[in-house]
Design a protein around this motif. Structure first.
Motif, PDB file in Angstrom:
ATOM      1  N   HIS A 217       0.794  -1.381  -0.010  1.00 29.60           N
ATOM      2  CA  HIS A 217       0.069  -0.215  -0.109  1.00 29.60           C
ATOM      3  C   HIS A 217       1.040   1.330  -0.031  1.00 29.60           C
ATOM      4  O   HIS A 217       2.037   1.161   0.645  1.00 29.60           O
ATOM      5  N   ARG A 218       0.316   2.230  -0.734  1.00 29.90           N
ATOM      6  CA  ARG A 218       1.207   3.375  -0.461  1.00 29.90           C
ATOM      7  C   ARG A 218       0.953   4.015   0.798  1.00 29.90           C
ATOM      8  O   ARG A 218      -0.242   4.155   1.419  1.00 29.90           O
ATOM      9  N   SER A 219       2.039   4.572   1.534  1.00 29.07           N
ATOM     10  CA  SER A 219       1.837   5.070   2.756  1.00 29.07           C
ATOM     11  C   SER A 219       1.958   6.714   3.112  1.00 29.07           C
ATOM     12  O   SER A 219       2.434   7.293   2.154  1.00 29.07           O
ATOM     13  N   ILE A 220       1.148   6.986   4.002  1.00 25.27           N
ATOM     14  CA  ILE A 220       0.827   8.483   4.332  1.00 25.27           C
ATOM     15  C   ILE A 220       1.246   8.693   5.912  1.00 25.27           C
ATOM     16  O   ILE A 220       0.753   7.962   6.585  1.00 25.27           O
ATOM     17  N   LEU A 221       2.023   9.711   5.961  1.00 25.02           N
ATOM     18  CA  LEU A 221       2.065  10.360   7.398  1.00 25.02           C
ATOM     19  C   LEU A 221       1.117  11.307   7.545  1.00 25.02           C
ATOM     20  O   LEU A 221       1.254  12.308   6.906  1.00 25.02           O
ATOM     21  N   TYR A 222       0.070  11.151   8.536  1.00 21.38           N
ATOM     22  CA  TYR A 222      -0.802  12.145   8.691  1.00 21.38           C
ATOM     23  C   TYR A 222      -0.662  12.788   9.959  1.00 21.38           C
ATOM     24  O   TYR A 222      -0.701  12.040  11.028  1.00 21.38           O
ATOM     25  N   VAL A 223      -0.666  14.049  10.065  1.00 21.26           N
ATOM     26  CA  VAL A 223      -0.311  14.809  11.405  1.00 21.26           C
ATOM     27  C   VAL A 223      -1.748  15.608  11.516  1.00 21.26           C
ATOM     28  O   VAL A 223      -1.982  16.628  10.951  1.00 21.26           O
ATOM     29  N   GLU A 224      -2.319  15.305  12.738  1.00 15.71           N
ATOM     30  CA  GLU A 224      -3.571  15.853  13.033  1.00 15.71           C
ATOM     31  C   GLU A 224      -4.019  15.874  14.393  1.00 15.71           C
ATOM     32  O   GLU A 224      -3.941  14.966  14.817  1.00 15.71           O
ATOM     33  N   ASP A 225      -4.254  16.896  15.220  1.00 17.15           N
ATOM     34  CA  ASP A 225      -4.237  16.798  16.603  1.00 17.15           C
ATOM     35  C   ASP A 225      -6.034  16.866  16.804  1.00 17.15           C
ATOM     36  O   ASP A 225      -6.445  16.277  18.092  1.00 17.15           O
ATOM     37  N   ASP A 226      -6.672  17.034  15.975  1.00 18.76           N
ATOM     38  CA  ASP A 226      -8.383  17.028  16.250  1.00 18.76           C
ATOM     39  C   ASP A 226      -8.752  15.541  15.941  1.00 18.76           C
ATOM     40  O   ASP A 226      -8.860  14.888  14.895  1.00 18.76           O
TER      41      ASP A 226
END
Length: 215
Positions: free
Chosen positions: A2-11
């Motif tokens: 799978h293509r990978s995503i680093l997701y940064v979100e505090d909500d």
């Protein structure tokens, strides 16, 4: 893979929605909620995309991107933000795109695919237990390797880009035979072969309209 995503979100609620949608869309998602966690995670492995919020409890996404670029981490980056005044700076630091909150999920998916396509990262994806590599025109299913014809690869890419939606035969003909007369017989052969590889349940024939890939 799978293509990978680093997701940064505090909500939390917003983050859960985006994470679930991207996983259902075929991506591997690592979701962190702070500046510090993002910095630590980014040096653990390589990612295909960074998806960043700007406002974080211990910093901001623009500073994250600035640090990445200074360290020659040139991974494509999209911002999801309601903080308009930081966008110019984010582009100066090397952002590729942004979306304002609240986010339309289908638009987000299209923008991710467009950014990855420009970066040359959209040629590999996973459908069920089949790894698809359109750059090498191969499909890997367990120990079996299938070689695609160029038109089969174009057809699969079109179905993948529109997965979950019906792609009309007219659209397929235009994509596969833009420089020649379309062949309904050849299209049926391509569809039959893809069904044999992925399973008949993965590709639906919408009678009189077209085809739909269930990924």
């Amino acid at each position: 893979m799978h293509r990978s995503i680093l997701y940064v979100e505090d909500d939390i609620l917003f983050g859960e929605t985006i994470e679930e949608f991207l996983i259902q869309s075929g991506y591997e998602v690592v979701w962190v909620r702070s500046f510090e966690a993002a910095m630590q995670e980014s040096y653990q492995r390589e990612y295909d995309l960074f998806l960043l919020d700007i406002k974080l409890p211990d910093g901001d996404g623009v500073a994250i991107l600035e640090s990445f670029r200074k360290n020659n981490i040139n991974t494509p980056t999209i911002f999801l933000t309601s903080k308009q005044d930081a966008l110019k700076q984010s582009f100066r630091e090397g952002a590729d795109d942004f979306l304002t909150k609240p986010v339309d999920l289908e638009e987000l998916l299209l923008r991710i695919e467009a950014v990855m396509r420009r970066a040359g990262k959209s040629q590999k994806f996973q459908i069920g237990d089949v790894t698809c590599d359109l750059e090498s025109l191969t499909l890997q299913k367990g120990d079996e390797t299938y070689i695609l014809q160029s038109k089969e690869a174009k057809l699969l890419e079109l179905l993948w880009q529109r997965r979950g939606k019906v792609v009309s035969k007219e659209e397929i003909f235009e994509e596969l035979w833009s420089d020649a007369d379309p062949s309904d017989g050849a299209l049926r052969v391509y569809i039959a072969r893809l069904k044999n590889i992925f399973g008949k349940e993965r590709i639906s024939n919408i009678r009189g309209v077209g085809y739909r890939l269930e990924a």
